[in-house]
Design an enzyme around this catalytic site. Structure first.
Site, short mmCIF file in Angstrom:
data_model
loop_
_atom_site.label_atom_id
_atom_site.label_comp_id
_atom_site.label_asym_id
_atom_site.label_seq_id
_atom_site.Cartn_x
_atom_site.Cartn_y
_atom_site.Cartn_z
N CYS A 59 0.84 -1.20 0.00
CA CYS A 59 0.00 0.00 0.00
C CYS A 59 0.88 1.25 0.00
CB CYS A 59 -0.92 0.00 1.21
SG CYS A 59 -2.07 1.39 1.20
N CYS A 63 0.37 4.90 6.85
CA CYS A 63 -0.27 4.75 8.16
C CYS A 63 0.68 3.99 9.11
CB CYS A 63 -1.58 3.98 8.01
SG CYS A 63 -2.62 4.65 6.68
N CYS A 66 0.15 0.32 10.31
CA CYS A 66 -0.35 -0.71 9.39
C CYS A 66 0.74 -1.60 8.80
CB CYS A 66 -1.13 -0.06 8.26
SG CYS A 66 -1.92 -1.30 7.19
N CYS A 104 -16.98 -8.81 5.06
CA CYS A 104 -16.29 -7.54 4.84
C CYS A 104 -15.01 -7.77 4.04
CB CYS A 104 -15.88 -6.90 6.16
SG CYS A 104 -17.23 -6.77 7.33
N CYS A 135 -19.84 -5.57 3.12
CA CYS A 135 -19.09 -4.39 3.53
C CYS A 135 -17.77 -4.40 2.77
CB CYS A 135 -18.83 -4.44 5.04
SG CYS A 135 -17.80 -3.08 5.63
N CYS A 195 -19.57 2.69 8.19
CA CYS A 195 -18.86 2.00 9.26
C CYS A 195 -17.58 2.80 9.48
CB CYS A 195 -18.54 0.57 8.83
SG CYS A 195 -17.48 -0.29 10.01
N ARG A 267 -18.25 -2.18 17.35
CA ARG A 267 -17.50 -3.43 17.12
C ARG A 267 -16.20 -3.45 17.90
NH1 ARG A 267 -17.32 -3.37 12.01
NH2 ARG A 267 -19.43 -4.14 11.98
N1 SAM Z 1 -6.73 0.69 2.93
C1 SAM Z 1 -8.02 0.99 3.40
C2 SAM Z 1 -8.04 2.19 4.32
O1 SAM Z 1 -7.10 2.43 5.05
O2 SAM Z 1 -9.05 2.90 4.28
C3 SAM Z 1 -8.73 -0.17 4.06
C4 SAM Z 1 -8.01 -1.16 4.95
S1 SAM Z 1 -7.32 -0.55 6.47
C5 SAM Z 1 -6.35 -1.94 6.95
C6 SAM Z 1 -8.69 -0.50 7.60
C7 SAM Z 1 -8.44 -0.10 9.02
O3 SAM Z 1 -7.80 -1.14 9.73
C8 SAM Z 1 -7.58 1.11 9.30
O4 SAM Z 1 -8.25 2.32 9.11
C9 SAM Z 1 -7.23 0.91 10.77
O5 SAM Z 1 -8.18 1.54 11.60
C10 SAM Z 1 -7.29 -0.61 10.93
N2 SAM Z 1 -5.96 -1.17 11.21
C11 SAM Z 1 -4.96 -1.37 10.33
N3 SAM Z 1 -3.87 -1.88 10.93
C12 SAM Z 1 -4.17 -2.00 12.24
C13 SAM Z 1 -3.45 -2.44 13.39
N4 SAM Z 1 -2.18 -2.84 13.31
N5 SAM Z 1 -4.08 -2.44 14.59
C14 SAM Z 1 -5.35 -2.02 14.68
N6 SAM Z 1 -6.09 -1.58 13.64
C15 SAM Z 1 -5.51 -1.56 12.44
FE1 SF4 Z 2 -2.90 1.27 3.30
FE2 SF4 Z 2 -2.92 0.16 5.69
FE3 SF4 Z 2 -3.21 2.79 5.49
FE4 SF4 Z 2 -5.21 1.16 4.65
S1 SF4 Z 2 -4.47 1.42 6.74
S2 SF4 Z 2 -4.37 2.95 3.58
S3 SF4 Z 2 -3.99 -0.58 3.91
S4 SF4 Z 2 -1.38 1.61 4.91
#
Ligand code: SAM
Ligand code: SF4
Ligand code: DTB
Length: 321
Positions: A59, A63, A66, A104, A135, A195, A267
């Site tokens: 990606c 973030c 992530c 989802c 979802c 959501c 959730r």
């Molecule tokens: N890429 C898309 C986005 O960011 O909108 C969708 C997938 S992203 C993995 C969805 C959500 O997963 C993130 O907004 C975050 O809140 C949650 N998430 C991701 N990594 C995480 C982690 N290590 N611990 C807890 N929540 C996490």
């Molecule tokens: Fe990409 Fe992870 Fe951020 Fe979603 S949360 S935009 S998968 S880096």
């Protein structure tokens, strides 16, 4: 509340009022949350959603929490291909057989292209045809894309605010808070249920946690579904060594969310593998009424389905119809 550019936001909850709830004695806060919960929801019912990663890793976003960001070396296999439709249908059928009501699908994208959306539209139609709620979480969306998903039969779009506006810049620099609010508005305008939630344990203060919850509660209307994630600290991400949040502080976050968003389905999301059964029971007591159900989240572990069924049995909790 601190100034932040927000569209169609109402000042239903001032941050200080949210903080006051956080500061109540624990038992008083839980009691208040239980009353609100019982006034708006069947008290012994939990909604079950199963997650599938339809595109994993690589990606472009940064973030900090992530494992799927290409900015961090987490050892995750990078793969930019989208899952095959047959694989999605097979997983959705298996989830349905195990008792999940909602399926989802998550893609590690900044935002989908029109071609990528064509494939997701087919997946949504196919899962919907199994009689399940659908979802997806695909990153940022434009209005026309949200409308296409609505036409395909999409029930919910997940897009989180993640944290408070002023802490946000410490966690993500490649998209803004306003970008997220714009996507949420496009989703809502298309008639898809929203959501939207966030993460606890990013290193934020209680004041910043209250700021996230106030932002969520002041969305107009507030989200139908609110995932509260406890950070999964993944080796290789910049947040791998952030100290865990006190368990009672996490339970308080659920309780405050319940009080200020009475009708939302809350959730208890990522991070359950590190929670004891007792801690999860406290979260249900505080108003959580949904979980991710399945042995995996997107790339990290979730409690085994059998373990969750056993926990629900021990607590007399029923899956939502
Ligand atoms: N890429 C898309 C986005 O960011 O909108 C969708 C997938 S992203 C993995 C969805 C959500 O997963 C993130 O907004 C975050 O809140 C949650 N998430 C991701 N990594 C995480 C982690 N290590 N611990 C807890 N929540 C996490
Ligand atoms: Fe990409 Fe992870 Fe951020 Fe979603 S949360 S935009 S998968 S880096
Ligand atoms: C949400 O708020 N939590 C889910 C879902 N929406 C897509 C994702 C949690 C991901 C946890 C880290 C992983 O498994 O990669």
């Amino acid at each position: 509340m601190e100034a932040v550019a927000v569209t169609r936001n109402v000042q239903r909850w001032q941050r200080d009022a949210v903080l006051e709830l956080y500061e109540l004695p624990f038992m008083d806060l839980l009691h208040r949350a239980q009353i609100v919960h019982r006034n708006h929801h069947a008290p012994n019912t939990v909604q079950l959603s199963t997650l599938m990663s339809i595109k994993t890793g690589a990606c472009t976003e940064d973030c900090a929490y992530c494992p799927q960001s290409k900015h961090h070396d987490t050892g995750l296999e990078q793969d930019s291909r989208l899952a095959a439709l047959e694989a999605v249908v097979a997983e959705a059928k298996a989830a349905r057989a195990q008792g999940a009501q909602r399926f989802c699908m998550g893609a590690a994208w900044r935002s989908p292209t029109e071609r990528q959306l064509d494939d997701v539209v087919e997946m949504v139609q196919a899962v919907k045809a199994l009689g399940m709620e659908t979802c997806v979480t695909l990153g940022m969306l434009k209005a026309g894309q949200a409308e296409r998903l609505k036409q395909a039969g999409l029930d919910y779009y997940n897009h989180n605010l993640d944290t408070s506006p002023e802490f946000y810049g410490n966690i993500i620099t490649t998209r803004t808070y306003q970008d997220r609010l714009d996507t949420l508005e496009a989703v809502r305008e298309a008639g898809i249920k929203v959501c939207c939630g966030g993460i606890v344990g990013l290193g934020e203060s209680r004041r910043e946690r209250a700021g996230l919850l106030a932002q969520l509660a002041n969305l107009n209307p507030y989200p139908d579904s609110v995932p509260i994630n406890n950070l999964v600290r993944v080796e290789g991400t910049p947040l791998a060594d952030v100290p865990a949040v006190d368990e009672f502080e996490f339970v308080r976050t659920i309780a405050v969310a319940r009080v200020i968003m009475p009708k939302a389905v809350l959730r208890l999301s990522a991070g359950r593998t590190e929670m004891s059964d007792t801690m999860q029971a406290l979260c249900f007591m505080a108003g959580a009424n949904s979980i991710f159900y399945g042995d995996e989240l997107l790339t990290t572990a979730n409690p085994q389905q059998q373990k969750d069924r056993h926990l629900m049995e021990r607590l007399g909790l029923q899956p939502a119809a």
